[in-house]
Design a protein around this motif. Sequence first.
Motif, short mmCIF file in Angstrom:
data_model
loop_
_atom_site.label_atom_id
_atom_site.label_comp_id
_atom_site.label_asym_id
_atom_site.label_seq_id
_atom_site.Cartn_x
_atom_site.Cartn_y
_atom_site.Cartn_z
N MET A 202 40.07 -32.92 26.12
CA MET A 202 38.93 -33.58 25.93
C MET A 202 37.67 -32.55 25.94
O MET A 202 37.92 -31.23 26.06
N SER A 203 36.35 -33.06 25.32
CA SER A 203 35.43 -31.89 25.22
C SER A 203 34.89 -31.74 26.49
O SER A 203 34.95 -32.62 27.44
N MET B 148 36.08 -23.70 34.38
CA MET B 148 37.12 -23.57 33.23
C MET B 148 37.33 -21.86 33.18
O MET B 148 38.31 -21.51 33.21
N ARG B 149 36.23 -21.02 33.12
CA ARG B 149 36.12 -19.74 33.02
C ARG B 149 36.98 -19.15 34.44
O ARG B 149 37.72 -18.28 34.33
N TYR B 150 36.48 -19.79 35.62
CA TYR B 150 37.32 -19.16 36.88
C TYR B 150 38.60 -19.65 36.76
O TYR B 150 39.54 -18.88 37.35
N ALA B 151 38.77 -20.94 36.20
CA ALA B 151 40.38 -21.19 36.32
C ALA B 151 41.25 -20.34 35.46
O ALA B 151 42.25 -19.84 35.84
N PRO C 295 42.48 -23.97 42.56
CA PRO C 295 41.61 -24.89 43.46
C PRO C 295 41.40 -26.22 42.47
O PRO C 295 41.38 -26.28 41.36
N GLU C 296 41.31 -27.33 43.30
CA GLU C 296 41.38 -28.70 42.55
C GLU C 296 40.40 -28.73 41.69
O GLU C 296 40.56 -29.51 40.44
N ASP C 297 38.87 -28.31 41.87
CA ASP C 297 37.95 -28.53 40.79
C ASP C 297 38.30 -27.73 39.55
O ASP C 297 37.97 -28.20 38.35
N GLN C 298 38.99 -26.62 39.66
CA GLN C 298 39.11 -25.96 38.46
C GLN C 298 40.45 -26.50 37.77
O GLN C 298 40.27 -26.48 36.60
N LYS C 299 41.36 -26.83 38.39
CA LYS C 299 42.55 -27.45 37.90
C LYS C 299 42.11 -28.64 36.96
O LYS C 299 42.63 -28.94 36.03
N GLU C 300 41.39 -29.36 37.80
CA GLU C 300 40.87 -30.70 37.00
C GLU C 300 40.23 -30.45 35.75
O GLU C 300 40.74 -31.01 34.64
N VAL C 301 39.42 -29.58 35.42
CA VAL C 301 38.66 -29.25 34.28
C VAL C 301 39.58 -28.63 33.52
O VAL C 301 39.76 -28.84 31.83
N LEU C 302 40.62 -27.52 33.86
CA LEU C 302 41.39 -27.17 32.85
C LEU C 302 42.54 -28.06 32.26
O LEU C 302 42.87 -28.07 31.15
#
Lengths: 194, 47
Positions: free
Chosen positions: A154-155, A174-177, A139-146
Amino acid sequence: MADLHIPDALLVKNYVEGNENALATLIKRHESKIYGFIYSKIADRDVSNDIFQDTFIKVIKTLKSNCYNEEGKFLPWVMRISHNLIVDHFRKTKKMPMYRETEEFSIFSIMSDDSLTIEGKMILDQVEVDLKKLIQELPEDQKEVLVMRMYQDMSFKEISELTGVSINTALGRMRYALMNLRKIIDKHQIILTN
Amino acid sequence: MAKIYSKKALASKDLKPKKEVVSFLLSYSQALKVVKIDNNSFEIIAN
């Protein structure tokens, strides 16, 4: 032969006062004992000669700088110096062990080249390509963080500021990703190894 | 050729350092002069 009757202490005194022959007598008198002692520990003639030489260099320097106290006897003092040098030698060789190539022993059995082979590099490249494809499935939000964390280094604080969510949310994404990636890998029985 | 399994005895009776080593030490001793000035000691080696 008359020298043999002069005690060590007197020879040392004469040497300190400038009689160089006294040193020759002292070395001649004790060389066998000292060299034998060193050789019994080292079992290598060349190294033993080096240690014998270093021992007497120390002896000469100490006597010439008037730092020697005739408290004990001369020979035990020299033996103590050579003993310390032997210990130093073993410390050095322990840190830098020397290996010789023999029929039974090859240096390559303990040395290895950790860099990847051509095959390994190809596999690694393939794994990286496959992983990028898998990340696209998230999913887009998880992909972005990962991507921000793993590829842009990045921190989580920076990620939270940039995406406008709290740090905890970024951590959760991040965990879900990672969990979802594992699920996809398990589901399709993909093997990512190198 | 028969294989020799025995090891040489480590300490033979008359072990001596090389003549060159002893001669070096005697020359070194002749060449070395230690000068003490205050708390410092200087080693001077003559050629």
